[in-house]
Scaffold this active site. Structure first.
Site, PDB file in Angstrom:
ATOM      1  CD1 TRP A 257      -3.331  -0.660   0.437  1.00 33.99           C
ATOM      2  CD2 TRP A 257      -2.162  -2.380   1.243  1.00 33.99           C
ATOM      3  NE1 TRP A 257      -4.124  -1.787   0.365  1.00 33.99           N
ATOM      4  CE2 TRP A 257      -3.429  -2.849   0.847  1.00 33.99           C
ATOM      5  CE3 TRP A 257      -1.245  -3.298   1.768  1.00 33.99           C
ATOM      6  CZ2 TRP A 257      -3.815  -4.190   0.983  1.00 33.99           C
ATOM      7  CZ3 TRP A 257      -1.629  -4.629   1.899  1.00 33.99           C
ATOM      8  CH2 TRP A 257      -2.901  -5.058   1.513  1.00 33.99           C
ATOM      9  CG  HIS A 351     -11.898  -3.674   2.223  1.00 35.53           C
ATOM     10  ND1 HIS A 351     -10.667  -3.990   1.700  1.00 35.53           N
ATOM     11  CD2 HIS A 351     -12.286  -4.744   2.963  1.00 35.53           C
ATOM     12  CE1 HIS A 351     -10.328  -5.209   2.107  1.00 35.53           C
ATOM     13  NE2 HIS A 351     -11.291  -5.682   2.870  1.00 35.53           N
ATOM     14  CG  ASP A 374     -11.475  -9.299   3.239  1.00 41.36           C
ATOM     15  OD1 ASP A 374     -10.626  -9.354   2.329  1.00 41.36           O
ATOM     16  OD2 ASP A 374     -11.741  -8.254   3.858  1.00 41.36           O
ATOM     17  CG  ASN A 414     -23.396  -2.035  10.958  1.00 40.18           C
ATOM     18  OD1 ASN A 414     -24.156  -1.293  10.358  1.00 40.18           O
ATOM     19  ND2 ASN A 414     -23.515  -3.352  10.936  1.00 40.18           N
ATOM     20  CG  ASP A 416     -21.433   4.566  15.875  1.00 44.26           C
ATOM     21  OD1 ASP A 416     -22.102   4.363  14.843  1.00 44.26           O
ATOM     22  OD2 ASP A 416     -21.837   4.315  17.021  1.00 44.26           O
ATOM     23  CD  GLU A 463     -27.376   4.522   9.799  1.00 40.51           C
ATOM     24  OE1 GLU A 463     -26.941   4.378  10.947  1.00 40.51           O
ATOM     25  OE2 GLU A 463     -26.815   4.031   8.783  1.00 40.51           O
TER      26      GLU A 463
END
Lengths: 674, 674
Positions: A257, A351, A374, A414, A416, A463
């Protein structure tokens, strides 16, 4: 690994007494035929470019066996399938004996379909949970004192795959259009950019190309996955997610990366999985370099090649959480700038991961179907770089108490975003929480066409809905710590849609506020790492020559509390042009011309142009030392289509000072034969 | 790992302007005192033989801080606790700032209990989920331009442990007697032998001995377990189960189930965990050798030392399953003998593991409490040699759909033994199924005394009950394949209780049967591996000089089907004698004499006699080249008791040609010294 072990041609019976008369002359097996022409279309395996029989488990295939003379009632024989080395035991399913009389054999059933003098047509049905991989095939005739086998013959080796067409198989998928897309389509599209400016790049999965099926089995062999586990799709996809990255286990792709790809190929330069997998098999060492869409692309090839329905998913604003909770913490200094020392790279602009379709008998009912897997090495899962299978339904419902890695994937969609300020004494106080930034949208390619489908609803309830609250509460019950900071009423800051930045200050409090603002623009990698800061007035020059994603962070000082917001903007990309000529007909020569004009006002240096098309052309590359401003390049190449129907060609131009991908593709149909 | 990183003595504020006036002279911190005498009894940590403060989280401890002058309202200071190297961030809890004003600090609360001129008595309460380990302690005074810290001082380092006395701690245990046993008892008993002839051996856990707490933290450091995870008991015990064995990660103990221990010490020679853990720390390399009870003993020390309630469990007839299902397959040849080539070592006469007590917030309600953790390297769990935590209640209920390793432990106590015969063509047919042999009983030491408690009922409902059927059905729903072979009515074969073998043939069919019998006697290791075959008439000579467990397999031929049964018989063991003399008083010299008479008619060669007693004496050993028949040995050793109350001494004699353990122990009480 498979070939170093095979059956003896004569195996005496253990219980034969010394005085047993010598073998009588039975009907010995002269030759047998795996009937590729009949079996492959029936098993949807015609596209595999391989000289051996490839079939799917849980479904009958036929074999033709010719004996030295017509068989009589006193003749007896069996067909044997052998996989793996030291473990070759009936108990673990690595030796399968198929009988055609009432004599007990292994779990695969056998029947005689037809007898014509010396020739027998046999029907053999592997169990729907059989081991997947490459089996050695033998016909063994029962003598009075032992078994007389056919010689080992590599051309009769059998490849057995998962079977989404078989109702008893754990990967059964009932819809034919879905099977065609998720198992048989060897081209795909991977979405990138941001949720409100989705871009796409083609990816050639190429699961049927020559050498790819052997490469997938080679990956399992390198992983030392026990042969007896290779029929278990749950274990197999988990192992696959560990093996596609090079970490821990010398797997397929090395991640990078940074901005320096001089020790390998840039992640943006690949057109698909084929050259990566073939290079891995041929060199035996991990391939340099990949980023998330490369991992997802190659893993998709691996899954579809072995017969597991699979697709590539893109999650926009993907949290990369380190703390095992539902908070992605961004730390800001008191001057409003981000504290790079104490904030990890925690939000990726996008992603990519994969979904694989399967039954989950290890979980309560309702959690089967698509499972997240993944292979991008983000965090170790229980000690290794791997992730999943994690039930998408369990993620939607917040049922995080089951294997594997549900908490991690749940946080990716999900979390925050909690913005914290660090005071001079080293203490942190939250000042802003964004509950909607992460997991903005999840996209995958549609069935049967190249457009994107928004599948966010499969991962999340809307949401703010009651179901959403229930899911979040349940996730918290299962130990996912959430943010419950009571924040003072604050200013909401929004950025406009365009590169012309519009800052909207919305004062939600009841009193008027005087604020001073600060706008930061930066070129970022898709992982959210800042590559280059710029101020709004000079970004037009700086951006074009670097990465095209830009991220703006606005900090507004509202008394003591800075208020921040973030936005990622995707820039336009130039295109390649592909033109196809010749008669579109299988096994007849055709031509493709790829051309490009450098519309930039600077030289493109060390550019590599690559193209490929599964069923049409292997990956081919050309190198250009420089392409001057306004100069054009054009490359004409011939190819011979192997398969009929719609096929695609994909081309990528990648160069050192213009890393962003520039590709285009074209679609062509060719008819069968002559 | 912890010590290579500490705080600067002066840390300037980032936001200080260049023109800030120089620091005024505040009340600087001269010294501070961790108050060991007051804190340790309150935190049940007096027994730790260490010069630093050891406290448990979620409970207040006090510190006395002396400043250069009495503090005024304009003075401000904070106490800082620092753990780990590169990760030292407030965010991950590895830097904890405790403030004593309204200024925000970290999550640990602080209050000033008392002020006497320059002396402040502070009360500090770590959160009940705080990181466990060794913290560096600083007092930092706020200057106008930065923080002025006390010098790094190793004597004020703080050890923070789990707290079973704290209701908010995940390891809370409400019963005081249980806490005394499972956290504070440093002696134990581990059961061996077979369910109907249980033997026992003492094990010195020694979790409070000098160097053991540091050894446990060293183990976590070697494992590279992230500092931020070290307050999570679920992750910590899982990591511990991986680290106690040497596989994968250079952990503590090397397993050896052969008969040759010449490269280390025999598993039977250890008296407890202390010498193993100290050797591991001092050499940095894994210790040779252990078997299951050694792993369980050392793991128990690790858990209790860190404050996690723990006990050692023995499972009699423990299935060691390789196929991930509920069948333990034994393969027999057509002549009735076992096929060693194709049967793995699948039933251990006994197997020891640990239980740790904790809340499982990651699982649905009802699955908290005792959790199986097992550090014996049997099979990899998701890639590493480790096992658990697996909820005992989940095992009893068959709720195998949760992490970790429930299916594996469920099989260890519930497998069916399926006996298969292999025909001459390589096919297997089951001929006998024993549904009650595996997991015959589970034992652990009682609370407060040395007798065994049968805790089978915590793992299993009664065989044949409705609840048992429900559990087995549920396990099967979650993918554990069971045996449903329909077997013909067969003979039941039973072995008698004594070494005089009585074979009872019970014909359950309605017709008379003529059978021919065959009895095999063999000396076996506890893993079920055969060491030596013997026939019944000469076993008296062969057995005594070798392992004392004997296994009989009876095969009776009933027409085509052989019928088998197995039984393990434990032999008598000679004893050591321990005699204690002197006044039982803390810090006064006492003596112990250990003596032994060789009643065998052969020489004992290369014998090592070891004894130890936690709180009394470190492990000590003597070597005897030979002990002649009827010769006696006697060894007198002095010791000085460190702790008051009941203590124990344990001695073991182990020699090359008499591998089985010979030990004894005595109990003594001493009063607190004058």
């Amino acid at each position: 690994m498979v070939d170093d072990h095979h059956h003896a041609e004569f195996q005496p019976f253990d219980d034969t007494k010394a005085d047993t008369p010598r073998a009588y002359a039975p009907g010995t097996c002269k030759i047998f035929d795996m009937c590729l022409e009949i079996n492959k279309p029936n098993h949807y395996t015609s596209a595999y470019d391989i000289n051996n029989l490839v079939v799917r488990r849980g479904q009958e295939f036929i074999m033709k066996v010719t004996f030295s003379r017509p068989l009589t009632d006193s003749d007896d024989f069996q067909v044997e399938f052998l996989i793996g080395g030291s473990e070759s035991l009936s108990l673990f399913g690595s030796l399968v004996v198929v009988t055609f009389t009432s004599r007990p054999g292994g779990p695969w059933s056998g029947r005689i379909l037809q007898t014509q003098d010396q020739l027998l047509v046999l029907g053999i049905t592997p169990t729907p949970n059989a081991i997947v991989g490459k089996f050695l095939t033998y016909v063994a005739v029962v003598m009075s004192n032992g078994l007389l086998r056919t010689k080992r013959d590599a051309t009769t080796d059998l490849y057995l795959l998962f079977n989404p067409w078989c109702q008893q198989d754990a990967v059964f998928l009932s819809d034919e259009a879905a099977r065609t897309e998720y198992v048989l389509n060897d081209n795909g599209v991977i979405y990138q950019g941001s949720a409100d400016a989705v871009t796409q790049r083609s990816w050639v999965y190429g699961q049927f190309e020559r050498g790819i099926l052997d490469a997938c089995i080679y990956i399992l062999d390198v992983s030392q996955m026990p042969i007896r586990d290779r029929g278990d799709v749950i274990k197999l996809v988990r192992q696959g997610s560990a093996m596609i990255n090079s970490q821990d286990d010398n797997g397929v792709i090395v991640g990078n990366w940074s901005n320096d790809f001089s020790l390998g190929k840039a992640p943006t330069s690949w057109t698909g999985s084929v050259s990566i997998l073939l290079q891995y098999v041929n060199t035996g060492v991990p391939v340099c370099f990949g980023q998330c869409w490369v991992y997802a692309g190659v893993f998709n090839t691996f899954l579809r090649c072995l017969g597991i329905p699979a697709r590539v998913i893109t999650n926009f604003n993907s949290a990369h959480d380190n703390g095992g909770n539902l908070k992605t913490d961004l730390i800001f200094k008191s001057d409003g700038s981000q504290d790079r020392r104490s904030t990890r790279d925690s939000i990726w602009n996008f992603h990519c991961w994969n979904e694989a379709f399967m039954v989950r008998p290890d979980l309560p009912p309702g959690l089967s179907g698509w499972q997240v897997v993944d292979s991008t090495p983000q965090e170790t899962s229980d000690g290794f770089y791997r992730c999943g299978p994690a039930s998408v339904t369990a993620i939607k419902e917040g049922l995080l108490c089951h294997p594997f890695d549900l908490g991690f994937v749940f946080a990716e969609v999900n979390s925050d975003v909690v913005m914290l300020k660090e005071d001079r004494y080293g203490s942190l106080t939250p000042f802003n929480v964004d509950k909607t930034y992460i997991g903005k949208a999840l996209y995958t390619k549609a069935i049967g066409n190249m457009s994107p489908v928004d599948i966010t609803y499969t991962y999340k309830y809307p949401e703010g809905s009651a179901e959403d609250s229930r899911t979040m509460a349940r996730a918290e019950e299962y130990g996912c710590e959430r943010d419950h900071t009571e924040l003072p009423q604050t200013l909401l800051v929004q950025l406009g849609e365009d590169v012309t930045v519009v800052v909207v200050l919305n004062n939600q409090s009841n009193v008027s506020k005087t604020v001073s603002g600060h706008l930061t623009g930066a070129v970022v990698f898709y992982t959210g790492v800042t590559a280059n800061h710029f101020t709004d007035q000079d970004f037009t020059v700086t951006v074009a020559a670097k990465r095209s994603d830009m991220k703006f962070i606005v900090t507004v000082q509202d008394g003591e509390n800075p208020v921040n917001t973030m936005k990622v903007i995707e820039l336009q990309k130039p295109k390649l042009t592909l033109t196809v000529s010749g008669t579109p007909r299988v096994m007849q020569q055709m031509y493709v011309t790829v051309s490009f004009i450098n519309n930039f006002n600077f030289y493109l240096e060390n550019a590599t142009l690559t193209m490929e098309g599964p069923g049409l052309m292997n990956p081919k590359s050309r190198f250009y030392r420089t392409i001057a401003p306004q100069a054009s390049i054009s490359w004409k190449e011939s190819f011979i289509p192997r398969l009929d129907g719609q096929q695609r060609l994909t081309a990528v131009l990648d160069c050192k000072n213009l890393r962003q991908i520039y590709y285009c593709q074209t679609k062509l149909s060719q008819k069968k034969g002559r």
